[in-house]
Structures are given as C-alpha cells and as structure tokens.
Design a protein around this motif. Structure first.
Motif, mmCIF file in Angstrom:
data_model
loop_
_atom_site.group_PDB
_atom_site.id
_atom_site.type_symbol
_atom_site.label_atom_id
_atom_site.label_comp_id
_atom_site.label_asym_id
_atom_site.label_seq_id
_atom_site.Cartn_x
_atom_site.Cartn_y
_atom_site.Cartn_z
ATOM 1 N N GLN A 13 0.831 -1.199 0.000
ATOM 2 C CA GLN A 13 0.000 0.000 0.000
ATOM 3 C C GLN A 13 0.873 1.259 0.000
ATOM 4 O O GLN A 13 2.051 1.215 0.393
ATOM 5 C CB GLN A 13 -0.886 0.022 1.248
ATOM 6 N N THR A 14 0.283 2.352 -0.415
ATOM 7 C CA THR A 14 0.982 3.643 -0.374
ATOM 8 C C THR A 14 1.500 3.908 1.035
ATOM 9 O O THR A 14 0.778 3.718 2.020
ATOM 10 C CB THR A 14 0.032 4.762 -0.802
ATOM 11 N N GLY A 15 2.751 4.329 1.102
ATOM 12 C CA GLY A 15 3.371 4.622 2.385
ATOM 13 C C GLY A 15 4.141 3.467 3.003
ATOM 14 O O GLY A 15 4.895 3.667 3.959
ATOM 15 N N ARG A 85 8.238 4.901 2.141
ATOM 16 C CA ARG A 85 7.175 5.833 1.704
ATOM 17 C C ARG A 85 6.834 5.594 0.238
ATOM 18 O O ARG A 85 6.824 6.514 -0.584
ATOM 19 C CB ARG A 85 7.616 7.267 1.940
ATOM 20 N N LYS A 87 5.016 4.947 -3.266
ATOM 21 C CA LYS A 87 3.912 5.628 -3.928
ATOM 22 C C LYS A 87 3.451 4.774 -5.108
ATOM 23 O O LYS A 87 4.231 3.948 -5.622
ATOM 24 C CB LYS A 87 4.395 6.976 -4.474
ATOM 25 N N PRO A 88 2.244 4.970 -5.583
ATOM 26 C CA PRO A 88 1.787 4.207 -6.753
ATOM 27 C C PRO A 88 2.717 4.362 -7.958
ATOM 28 O O PRO A 88 2.880 3.400 -8.723
ATOM 29 C CB PRO A 88 0.405 4.812 -7.031
ATOM 30 N N GLU A 89 3.334 5.507 -8.101
ATOM 31 C CA GLU A 89 4.245 5.704 -9.234
ATOM 32 C C GLU A 89 5.549 4.932 -9.097
ATOM 33 O O GLU A 89 6.367 4.919 -10.031
ATOM 34 C CB GLU A 89 4.535 7.192 -9.453
ATOM 35 N N ASP A 90 5.772 4.291 -7.968
ATOM 36 C CA ASP A 90 6.925 3.406 -7.816
ATOM 37 C C ASP A 90 6.639 2.014 -8.383
ATOM 38 O O ASP A 90 7.537 1.169 -8.426
ATOM 39 C CB ASP A 90 7.307 3.269 -6.344
ATOM 40 N N THR A 91 5.435 1.783 -8.790
ATOM 41 C CA THR A 91 5.076 0.492 -9.373
ATOM 42 C C THR A 91 5.892 0.242 -10.639
ATOM 43 O O THR A 91 5.884 1.064 -11.565
ATOM 44 C CB THR A 91 3.575 0.446 -9.700
ATOM 45 N N VAL A 124 2.475 -0.886 -6.027
ATOM 46 C CA VAL A 124 2.030 -0.047 -4.920
ATOM 47 C C VAL A 124 0.627 0.455 -5.236
ATOM 48 O O VAL A 124 0.413 1.122 -6.243
ATOM 49 C CB VAL A 124 2.975 1.146 -4.699
ATOM 50 N N SER A 125 -0.310 0.140 -4.380
ATOM 51 C CA SER A 125 -1.689 0.558 -4.596
ATOM 52 C C SER A 125 -2.061 1.684 -3.639
ATOM 53 O O SER A 125 -1.518 1.771 -2.527
ATOM 54 C CB SER A 125 -2.632 -0.627 -4.437
ATOM 55 N N SER A 126 -2.988 2.507 -4.096
ATOM 56 C CA SER A 126 -3.388 3.661 -3.279
ATOM 57 C C SER A 126 -4.512 3.306 -2.332
ATOM 58 O O SER A 126 -5.077 2.223 -2.401
ATOM 59 C CB SER A 126 -3.827 4.796 -4.200
#
Length: 126
Positions: A13-15, A85, A87-91, A124-126
């Motif tokens: 998850q995010t974070g 930390r 983030k979804p953009e780290d996917t 990584v999901s929000s």
C-alpha cells in the motif's frame, strides 16, 4: 553462467516499505558497480541507485533520494535497496545490474551494465 538474483518485491500500500535484495555471483560482485533500475509500463528504464562494492560509495537518482537507500553485505555478496514511503508511481519491475569496475559518473545509464537479473515486481496501490 553469471547470475544476479533479485528478490523482495511484492504488492504493498501507499506509504509502505520494501527491501529488495540482489544476490550476485561472487566474481561479479567484488570491486564492481551494482545498480538498481526500474521499468514501469510505457516508461524507459530508470536508474535509481548504485554502489561501488569495493568502498561503499553510493549514488542516487534525484527522484528517489531521501526515500530509497542502497546498501551492501559483502559477506553475502548481496546489495539491497530499501524503499520507504512507497507511492503508486513506484510500481515497476525492479532490476539489479553490474557494471564492471567503478561506478561511472553516468552510472544511471543502463548501457554501462554488463550483467542483469531477471527482475522483481513491485506494485504499490493507493
């Protein structure tokens, strides 16, 4: 056969945090530059961080500086990427790679790297 084996990816998850591992054959680990890269769908391969295993010098892309930390365990011929930390953009698919010799000033360019692992997926999901 030369081997680099990544592990530690997963769905978070995010974070959240993840630690990726890159276990290398001993003869390509020592005194070489080990880098972490990622490739997200539709995007170019991005250099994230690198370490020169001989003296521990580290290098980071601005995009991950302060959130990601590269480290090494010489006894295990392993390089880690601690990612905090998230983030979804780290996917992305994350790869480690070896460039023979010292890390170059242009360490983030994938063309410098001679050996590559198969990758480990981080989602990584929000």
């Amino acid at each position: 056969q030369v081997q680099l084996l990544e592990s530690g990816g997963g769905s978070v998850q995010t974070g959240d945090s993840l630690r990726l591992s890159c276990a290398a054959d001993p003869y390509i680990y020592s005194k070489n530059c080990v880098g972490w890269f990622r490739e997200a769908p539709g995007k170019e391969l991005e250099g994230l961080a690198a370490v020169y295993t001989s003296d521990g010098s580290t290098y980071y892309a601005d995009s991950v500086k302060g959130r990601f930390t590269i480290s090494q365990d010489n006894a295990k011929n392993t390089v880690y990427l601690q990612m905090n930390r998230l983030k979804p953009e780290d996917t992305a698919m994350y790869y480690c790679a070896v460039d023979l010799g010292r890390c170059k000033a242009t360490w983030a360019r994938s063309k410098h790297y001679n050996y590559w692992g198969q990758g480990t997926q981080v989602t990584v999901s929000s």
